[in-house]
Scaffold this active site. Sequence first.
Site, mmCIF file in Angstrom:
data_model
loop_
_atom_site.group_PDB
_atom_site.id
_atom_site.type_symbol
_atom_site.label_atom_id
_atom_site.label_comp_id
_atom_site.label_asym_id
_atom_site.label_seq_id
_atom_site.Cartn_x
_atom_site.Cartn_y
_atom_site.Cartn_z
ATOM 1 N N HIS A 95 22.061 -25.564 -21.724
ATOM 2 C CA HIS A 95 22.477 -26.745 -22.749
ATOM 3 C C HIS A 95 22.004 -27.878 -22.359
ATOM 4 C CE1 HIS A 95 25.330 -23.954 -24.856
ATOM 5 N NE2 HIS A 95 25.459 -23.465 -23.790
ATOM 6 N N ASN A 119 30.413 -22.246 -28.907
ATOM 7 C CA ASN A 119 29.019 -22.082 -29.168
ATOM 8 C C ASN A 119 29.177 -21.733 -30.665
ATOM 9 O OD1 ASN A 119 27.567 -22.059 -26.743
ATOM 10 N ND2 ASN A 119 27.657 -19.953 -26.474
HETATM 11 FE FE1 HDE Z 1 28.309 -22.673 -20.312
HETATM 12 N N1 HDE Z 1 27.730 -23.918 -18.976
HETATM 13 N N2 HDE Z 1 28.643 -21.198 -18.842
HETATM 14 N N3 HDE Z 1 29.025 -21.339 -21.700
HETATM 15 N N4 HDE Z 1 28.350 -24.167 -21.534
HETATM 16 C C1 HDE Z 1 27.377 -25.190 -19.081
HETATM 17 O O1 HDE Z 1 28.051 -26.907 -17.676
HETATM 18 C C2 HDE Z 1 28.515 -21.301 -17.553
HETATM 19 C C3 HDE Z 1 29.442 -20.139 -21.647
HETATM 20 C C4 HDE Z 1 28.570 -24.036 -22.987
HETATM 21 O O2 HDE Z 1 27.376 -30.069 -24.361
HETATM 22 C C5 HDE Z 1 27.087 -25.982 -17.717
HETATM 23 O O3 HDE Z 1 28.137 -29.240 -17.806
HETATM 24 C C6 HDE Z 1 28.916 -19.997 -16.864
HETATM 25 C C7 HDE Z 1 30.062 -19.501 -22.777
HETATM 26 C C8 HDE Z 1 28.215 -25.134 -23.757
HETATM 27 O O4 HDE Z 1 27.578 -30.592 -22.256
HETATM 28 C C9 HDE Z 1 27.548 -24.856 -16.778
HETATM 29 C C10 HDE Z 1 29.290 -19.169 -17.964
HETATM 30 C C11 HDE Z 1 30.016 -20.486 -23.737
HETATM 31 C C12 HDE Z 1 27.845 -25.969 -22.656
HETATM 32 C C13 HDE Z 1 27.797 -23.683 -17.602
HETATM 33 C C14 HDE Z 1 29.142 -19.796 -19.125
HETATM 34 C C15 HDE Z 1 29.409 -21.607 -23.015
HETATM 35 C C16 HDE Z 1 27.645 -25.184 -21.609
HETATM 36 C C17 HDE Z 1 25.833 -26.521 -17.760
HETATM 37 C C18 HDE Z 1 29.486 -17.887 -17.653
HETATM 38 C C19 HDE Z 1 30.520 -20.381 -25.045
HETATM 39 C C20 HDE Z 1 27.285 -27.314 -23.018
HETATM 40 C C21 HDE Z 1 26.225 -28.166 -17.553
HETATM 41 C C22 HDE Z 1 30.746 -17.576 -16.762
HETATM 42 C C23 HDE Z 1 31.977 -20.044 -25.347
HETATM 43 C C24 HDE Z 1 28.281 -28.368 -22.703
HETATM 44 C C25 HDE Z 1 27.537 -28.048 -17.751
HETATM 45 C C26 HDE Z 1 27.744 -29.784 -23.083
HETATM 46 C C27 HDE Z 1 27.164 -25.724 -20.164
HETATM 47 C C28 HDE Z 1 28.391 -22.620 -17.041
HETATM 48 C C29 HDE Z 1 29.224 -19.101 -20.522
HETATM 49 C C30 HDE Z 1 28.998 -22.818 -23.666
HETATM 50 C C31 HDE Z 1 26.206 -24.563 -15.772
HETATM 51 C C32 HDE Z 1 28.970 -20.012 -15.416
HETATM 52 C C33 HDE Z 1 30.391 -18.170 -22.881
HETATM 53 C C34 HDE Z 1 28.472 -25.706 -25.164
HETATM 54 O O5 HDE Z 1 28.649 -25.245 -15.860
#
Ligand code: HDE
Length: 702
Positions: free
Chosen positions: A90, A163
């Site tokens: 993202h 999302n």
């Molecule tokens: Fe994320 N995700 N994600 N994700 N995600 C990040 O956090 C992560 C997941 C989502 O505009 C990171 O600050 C793991 C689902 C959005 O700043 C990180 C897992 C969904 C955004 C991270 C998921 C998301 C992130 C990268 C599985 C939808 C952007 C930088 C366990 C429900 C937020 C940060 C923004 C961002 C980890 C799965 C949505 C690396 C480990 C499911 C919208 O922490």
Amino acid sequence: MAARRRDQPAVGKRRVPVKDEPGIRGNAGELHQQAGGKHPALTTNQGLQISDDQNSLHAGEHGPTLLEDFVLREKIMHFDHERIPERIVHARGTGVHGYFELTGSLSKATTAKIFTEVGVKTPVFCRFSTVAGGAGSVDTPRDVRGFAVKFYTGEGNFDIVGNNIPVFFIQDAIKFPDFVHAVKMEPDRGFPQAGSAHDTFWDFVSHTPESMHAVMWAMSDRAIPRSLRMIEGFGVHTFRLIDHLGHSTFVKFHWRPKLGLQSTVWDETVKLAGADPDFHRRDMFEAIQAGEYPEWEFSVQLFTQKQADSFPFDHLDPTKLIPEELVPLTTIGRMVLDRWPDNFFAETEQVAFCPANLVPGIDFSNDPLLQGRLFSYTDTQLSRLGGVNFHQIPINAPKCPVNNNQRDGHMQMSVPRGRTNYEPQSLEPDRPLETPNGFTSAALSIDHGLKSRIRPGSFADHYSQPRQFFRSQNSVEQSHIAAAYVFELSKLETPHVRDAVVGHLRNIDPRLAKRVADGLSMGKLPPAPKAAARILDLPGSPALGLIGKMKDTLKGRSVGILIAEGSDAAAIDSIRRAAHGAGATVKLVAPKIGEVGLEGGKYEIVEHQLAGTPSVVFDAVAVIVSGEGAKRLAKEGAAIDFVRDAFGHLKAIGADEGGKMLLKAAGLKLDAGIVDAADPTSFIEAAKTRQWAREPKVRSLP
Ligand code: HDE
């Protein structure tokens, strides 16, 4: 604005610069005078006023720069560290401020004030993003869009980090690094920068049947949105609401755009990436500047454990959705985005969302993906934002009191007072203490099974919901999905990966598998993998479609009018007025920007040059040109592409006689979507939708 400075005297001339001589850069007195003497003094970060920001400190006119030049060193040191690590996923995002207003109370289910105080407007910051590309990648690859909202509530920050599709690719957090490695650029070659049409992504998902549902959504036109203002948002996981007695209800969160859903067609998406890499960010910026504030309805699906037990899937499995037909949506609020950030880096880049940011009355479920996320988001901020005090950065700071005994750390911004920084204590009577109104986790009995690395058996059905999704799409949507698979798989170097994916499609829908296989010239269908659970024919869910959720409106859309010297002023004006009346923005496009002379001595000031403004950036176009103009434009590749692409992308085209000559020169045949410019009402009607009936004439879809 400070007046522009004159150039330095020619280099090499042997003369001693005289500081007070007019025209020498760095003559602070002169610059200040030119600027009207009203500007605040430029200073170093220590507050020292700077007298010369043009020249570093040299030992003589041609001598070396002196190490003692602390003004230079401070400036360069700060510049060298301007970048911070981008988000691992993202990374490319667009943020906007706004507010959330509750319109219906959930007081029966929760004590959270954000969901019970009707009429209260809570400030929010919302960041939309693509998932796979880096921070500098284009806005429009085929990708899921992040939809993250931070509510600055009086009870603390509450984040819904969702999302634009309701399901995810994996079921357990431990697979996330693998999934992300597979979709991001391949590590040996460093491409593709964004997008999933490459071997590693499809290799991974072909070995991960649980991803088939999210992949199906990613192959739908939801993954190529027209505008961030026209996407839905989903919290994805099941959360819990807790009432004043401690009872909990399951909840799913939904955002639905007031402008309706709208996507592009694939060829348009591909061309948009070149025409305007910042298409979505610019679209949002321009809408906010114009006071066209995008708005979303906020809805919830509420259900009990008993209901959940009756679902033919597990509500804790993030690769499953709960069809609206099974649990209807209740709309309880709206979000309006109405303020562009003052500074991209300080706000959009530094904002730190976290699904663990909750308020009393809301809690997590045991979704194993969500559980992993609760750790990841604060952890990633340590390297991205550099330390534990990232919550103090203005965009992350709660707008309610923060009181605790956490201290120090890198970049500590607050100056805590007092002698005690521990608890319990008896030396200071006014130190913070726990409160009965504070956050309490849902009191749930825990199933003490065996400690093990296990996937619940109820997560095993990977094909029924993608089948339901595919079969709930109309024929246009289905053919776009089939075409997307064909496109993506055709980019693979490895035939066995292609085979494996088509094998999975056989389990989802044999006709889809056949269409994709034919599109890839596969001689015979590859074998289908054995499904781990019986595949069900779930009832169709029209709410999963996209085209049915388009709104019959031109609001928030944009119309481009192609004109040239000698165009008919009245025809331009009537189309423009009709489009404005329907809520669209209008841009004039001509071979040259500036004044364009029209028939009868009138003129228009044009801001968009044809060569740089292809029709992909508009929702509908009109061509108002004289016969002479048409002849000239027929020799311009950009003009031919303008109309040919508008036609190919199923857009309405308004044309006067000259316009029709240009269409003819481009080899286009008149159809219902090509409307006489003299009939602006019909043009507006046609412009409100895509000309789906035209599609079979312009491309063969699998
Ligand atoms: Fe994320 N995700 N994600 N994700 N995600 C990040 O956090 C992560 C997941 C989502 O505009 C990171 O600050 C793991 C689902 C959005 O700043 C990180 C897992 C969904 C955004 C991270 C998921 C998301 C992130 C990268 C599985 C939808 C952007 C930088 C366990 C429900 C937020 C940060 C923004 C961002 C980890 C799965 C949505 C690396 C480990 C499911 C919208 O922490």
